[in-house]
Design an enzyme around this catalytic site. Structure first.
Site, mmCIF file in Angstrom:
data_model
loop_
_atom_site.group_PDB
_atom_site.id
_atom_site.type_symbol
_atom_site.label_atom_id
_atom_site.label_comp_id
_atom_site.label_asym_id
_atom_site.label_seq_id
_atom_site.Cartn_x
_atom_site.Cartn_y
_atom_site.Cartn_z
ATOM 1 N N HIS A 346 0.792 -1.234 0.000
ATOM 2 C CA HIS A 346 0.000 0.000 0.000
ATOM 3 C C HIS A 346 0.818 1.275 0.000
ATOM 4 C CE1 HIS A 346 -4.188 -1.334 0.497
ATOM 5 N NE2 HIS A 346 -3.653 -2.400 1.049
ATOM 6 N N LYS A 532 -8.697 14.021 3.771
ATOM 7 C CA LYS A 532 -7.794 12.868 3.825
ATOM 8 C C LYS A 532 -6.935 13.046 5.063
ATOM 9 C CE LYS A 532 -6.536 14.116 -0.319
ATOM 10 N NZ LYS A 532 -6.590 12.862 -1.047
ATOM 11 N N ARG A 533 -6.193 12.031 5.459
ATOM 12 C CA ARG A 533 -5.283 12.207 6.588
ATOM 13 C C ARG A 533 -4.334 13.371 6.322
ATOM 14 N NH1 ARG A 533 -5.330 8.493 10.990
ATOM 15 N NH2 ARG A 533 -3.499 9.655 11.637
ATOM 16 N N LYS A 538 0.756 14.569 1.222
ATOM 17 C CA LYS A 538 -0.539 14.893 0.611
ATOM 18 C C LYS A 538 -0.667 16.395 0.324
ATOM 19 C CE LYS A 538 -3.007 10.976 2.783
ATOM 20 N NZ LYS A 538 -3.780 10.278 1.727
ATOM 21 N N THR A 640 -8.442 7.004 -2.652
ATOM 22 C CA THR A 640 -9.804 6.584 -2.957
ATOM 23 C C THR A 640 -10.790 7.733 -2.786
ATOM 24 O OG1 THR A 640 -9.958 5.680 -0.712
ATOM 25 C CG2 THR A 640 -9.590 4.112 -2.513
ATOM 26 N N LYS A 644 -14.347 8.769 -4.848
ATOM 27 C CA LYS A 644 -15.636 9.111 -4.236
ATOM 28 C C LYS A 644 -16.118 10.476 -4.713
ATOM 29 C CE LYS A 644 -13.843 7.012 0.002
ATOM 30 N NZ LYS A 644 -13.181 7.386 1.267
HETATM 31 C C1 LIG Z 1 -11.911 7.451 1.602
HETATM 32 C C2 LIG Z 1 -11.441 7.827 2.941
HETATM 33 C C3 LIG Z 1 -10.078 8.024 3.178
HETATM 34 C C4 LIG Z 1 -9.036 7.914 2.096
HETATM 35 O O1 LIG Z 1 -8.827 9.188 1.530
HETATM 36 P P1 LIG Z 1 -7.578 9.461 0.552
HETATM 37 O O2 LIG Z 1 -7.828 10.819 0.040
HETATM 38 O O3 LIG Z 1 -7.630 8.423 -0.505
HETATM 39 O O4 LIG Z 1 -6.366 9.364 1.404
HETATM 40 C C5 LIG Z 1 -9.688 8.370 4.452
HETATM 41 N N1 LIG Z 1 -10.575 8.521 5.461
HETATM 42 C C6 LIG Z 1 -11.896 8.356 5.261
HETATM 43 C C7 LIG Z 1 -12.830 8.553 6.402
HETATM 44 C C8 LIG Z 1 -12.370 8.001 4.000
HETATM 45 O O5 LIG Z 1 -13.685 7.813 3.819
#
Ligand SMILES: *Cc1c(COP(=O)(O)O)cnc(C)c1O
Length: 811
Positions: A346, A532-533, A538, A640, A644
């Site tokens: 990952h 995101k985190r 990022k 991801t 979304k």
């Molecule tokens: C989808 C999701 C992530 C992943 O986000 P990335 O932008 O791909 O790092 C992290 N936390 C939550 C709560 C999510 O739903």
């Protein structure tokens, strides 16, 4: 089931459970009532699914993951059971808003972010495809911390998600197993000449599984997510006398590590890993032996997936169970292990590639260490003579007194996959290149996907209704049918209807922002989202620097004609990640500064929402216009949230990183704003060591102005944090090339502005994104895992055997 029946049953159940009328019950009581009706209704199918797998001896996959992030399950269970609309309607008749009940369910947050969320999307899709698959993980007493902002700083509070009990889980005491830790092991020669391990000292703990039904989408399949909780074994009760001793045991499944790369508590983390690996494999083996098939056929019935390196000890524990407990000869056991195991990588971030010190591993699980040593010894012997010692010295498992978990996972499995095309290519060409030379056939790509139904039907009912009207309802089952929307890119009725839905979502979300933060935002503004985190790679900092640049431009020229924007952030920082917390503080202070500056005339608003989690994502994403996916190229394995947001019609501004590359390939360059260094350019900088942030800072006026703002008092209350950011950029040469990408980021933001002002064009771009998002369905992703890696199939004539309910659950 019809509405009338449901209402009667609901009232009856409420009376039985609480001796109450609907009018007197709290949202929690109503939620508990509804939940119990749901679980009662799917339980027979849960039992039947399990029976069918057993009777037909179906090959099953077990997905081992130290994190699962399902979020709330009420609506997704209702949707998958085909009940959502009827129940919502019936409750409304009784003056109950389903949303109020859904809101009381605590998020199941047993994960940090993308990794855990992927595991949960996969659980949904595996069941929805009718595939025989199970989750295996840890039932943490406390999930990911609850985030609060105090004076702009992140404060972490415990997530006591089990306080009100958990509707969905079933404790399975009869399936408990013991897990052995510590002590010493030596090998005793038996009469038959075989060596048997003899354990001395150490301790045993009891692993008790809590099972949660994973309901498939209207297909009568209910799979199992099994999470393990630690207890003191009865036979050892008198060993643990003091409160402290008992606490030490209970700590094992107490907290989820809020950081994947944390140095502290490493011993506990290692014990967590061995705990769920050993418990899970023991229970799989016990189940397999009940099938009365020979042990050397186990690979025909069982596939085990190692999600990231945390469960990599599966390789050694499986060997231990076969060799020590089932008397399988080493060579045969090794052959079976490789056939059974598969592994997903990952990350390429060096600090997240797990290594354990030999000393610690010997102390925590001595027999596992012995087995790893033997695997490593044989690997060295067998590989050296073909590939030479140099390659082997780089790929062996034990190096410099450390156990490399990724090496163990790759050597001990038949498949290693990355999670987006670029990422998988990088694994082969750079990060795991040595292993690619050894095992070219083991490497493959499986681009991540998302649980489409959650992120559209559940999160965005307004858009879903428009889709139904425009392209029919088949997209609800098969998200590839979203492509039908492409026929409507010049259809004003469809474009307008989608825009109306987006606007409704923005109004709803603006109200939420007002309620939770007090900030007023206009639904006419661009809702620009980065969720995101919080991590340096990022590059939330890049986003912030663009905002500051906009702010200065407006201060210089208040008449500047630019569309108003609301910048929305959601992000948790690991509690020990100083730098990330500094960024949070600075974003919050910039927000305070700009939101309250009348000269800006509401052209910019910054909203940093507390406690980002799945259920909050479901509120933000449907309202998003712009999706910020701006990591430094090569650093985000897939991402991801990019998928979304796209699914919900947001337009992506992105670097060519992770799955952004695939998104661009689907929507085309006209429907995405790409900027920044490419992965090749980043690697070239690494190679010739030629990056100089100071030069850029000195030569670029805008950058100079924005970077200075961190230290010149422009932004109040950030004395230390501002300096830390300044230093990271200038003194430590900007590890993630933020300054290098700044100009091209501004240019991409400009194209976003221009596109937004052309209303019709913007709506078309948005439609293109929705239409192409079906390509990122986790249903399809897991099907590829099933075909290429796990070799599992849906149950034969699944629905026939269960009567003709056509996917509708009966009461
Ligand atoms: C989808 C999701 C992530 C992943 O986000 P990335 O932008 O791909 O790092 C992290 N936390 C939550 C709560 C999510 O739903």
């Amino acid at each position: 089931m019809n509405k009338k029946e449901f209402k009667a049953i609901f009232k009856k159940r409420l009376a039985e459970k609480y001796a109450m009328e609907v009018e007197d019950a709290t949202a929690t009581e109503l939620y508990q009532t509804l939940g119990s009706i749901i679980t009662d209704s799917y339980s027979p199918d849960w039992y039947q699914t399990w029976q069918d797998y057993r009777k037909q001896k179906q090959k099953q996959v077990y997905y081992f993951s130290i994190e699962f992030l399902p979020g709330q399950m009420l609506k997704s269970n209702l949707l998958n059971m085909g009940w959502l609309d009827i129940v919502e309607d019936a409750l409304a008749d009784m003056n109950i808003d389903l949303a109020d009940l859904a809101a009381v369910e605590p998020d199941m947050a047993l994960g940090n972010g993308g990794l855990g969320r992927l595991a949960s999307c996969f659980m949904d899709s595996i069941a929805s495809r009718g595939l025989p698959g199970n989750g295996n993980g840890i039932r943490y007493q406390y999930g990911l911390f609850k985030q609060k902002f105090v004076d702009g700083y992140q404060v972490e509070l415990p997530d006591e998600w089990l306080n009100q009990g958990n509707l969905w889980e079933v404790r399975k005491e009869s399936k408990a197993v013991n897990v052995h830790f510590g002590g010493h092991v030596w090998m005793k020669k038996m009469l038959d000449g075989n060596l048997k391990p003899v354990y001395e000292g150490g301790s045993k703990v009891r692993a008790v599984p809590y099972d949660t039904g994973m309901v498939g989408y209207q297909n009568q399949t209910v799979n199992t997510m099994r999470l393990w909780s630690v207890e003191i074994p009865e036979e050892e009760e008198d060993r643990y006398r003091s409160v402290e001793e008992r606490r030490a045991v209970e700590d094992l499944t107490s907290v989820l590590y809020p950081d994947d790369s944390n140095e502290e508590g490493r011993n506990l983390r290692l014990r967590q890993e061995y705990f769920f690996v050993s418990a899970g494999l023991q229970s799989i083996l016990r189940h397999y032996l009940q099938l009365h098939e020979p042990i050397d056929k186990i690979n025909q019935y069982v596939a085990i997936h190692i999600n990231d390196t945390h469960p990599a000890m599966c390789v050694a524990e499986f060997m231990r169970l076969l060799v020590d407990e089932q008397n399988v000869p080493w060579e045969k056991a090794w052959d079976l292990t490789i056939k059974v195991m598969s592994y997903t990588n990952h990350t390429i971030m060096a600090e997240a590639l797990e290594k354990w010190s030999v000393g610690m591993m010997k102390a925590v699980c001595p027999r596992i260490y012995q087995i790893i040593e033997e695997i490593d010894r044989r690997f060295v012997v067998e590989t050296s003579w073909v590939h030479g010692e140099e390659l082997v010295s780089r790929t062996r498992i034990i190096q410099n007194d450390q156990v490399h978990m990724a090496h163990l996972a790759i050597i001990g499995s038949h498949s290693t996959n990355g999670v987006a095309k670029l990422h998988s290519d990088l694994l082969k060409s750079v990060v795991l290149h040595d292993f690619y030379i050894l095992y070219p056939d083991r490497f493959n790509n499986k681009t991540n996907g998302i649980a489409q139904r959650r992120w559209s039907q559940i999160a965005n009912p307004n858009m879903s209704r428009v889709l139904d009207k425009t392209i029919g309802t088949s997209w609800r089952q098969n998200s590839n049918d979203l492509r039908l929307l492409l026929n409507y890119q010049d259809d004003d009725t469809a474009l307008d209807a989608l825009a109306v839905a987006k606007r409704e979502n923005k109004i709803e979300f603006a109200n939420y922002i007002k309620e939770t933060t007090g900030i007023t935002v206009s639904p006419d503004a661009i809702f620009d989202v980065q969720i995101k985190r919080l991590h340096a790679y990022k590059r939330q900092l890049l986003n912030l620097m663009h905002i500051l640049n906009m702010y200065f431009d407006l201060k210089n020229d208040p008449t500047l004609e630019i569309p108003a924007r609301v910048f929305i952030f959601g992000a948790k920082a690991a509690p020990s990640y100083h730098y990330a917390k500094a960024i949070i503080k600075v974003i919050n202070e910039v927000a305070k500064l700009i939101n309250n500056d009348p000269a800006i005339n509401d052209k910019i608003k910054i909203v940093f929402l507390e406690n980002y989690k799945v259920s909050l994502a479901e509120k933000i994403i449907p309202a998003a216009d712009v999706s910020e996916q701006i990591s430094l190229a090569s650093k985000e394995a897939s991402g991801t949230s990019n998928m979304k947001l796209m699914l919900n019609g947001a337009v992506t501004i992105a670097t060519l990183d992770g799955a952004n590359v695939e998104i661009r390939n689907f929507v085309g360059d006209d429907n995405i704003a790409i900027f920044g260094l490419t992965e090749e350019e980043v690697y070239r900088y690494y190679q010739d060591n030629s990056y100089n942030a100071g030069d850029i800072y000195n030569q670029n006026e805008k950058i100079h102005r924005v970077v200075n703002a961190f230290v010149d008092g422009t932004i109040p209350n950030i004395l230390f944090e501002g300096q830390e950011i300044y230093d990271s950029l200038i003194k430590y040469n900007d590890e993630y090339f933020v300054l290098r990408d700044f100009d091209s980021y501004l240019a991409a933001q400009k194209t976003i502005e221009v596109a937004y002002l052309d209303t019709r064009r913007w709506r078309q771009v948005s439609l293109q994104n929705i239409a192409n998002a079906g390509s990122f369905s986790a249903d399809d992703t897991v099907q590829k895992y099933a075909d290429d890696i796990w070799q599992i199939e849906p149950l034969f004539s699944h629905n026939d055997e269960r009567g003709t309910t056509h996917g509708q659950y009966l009461l």
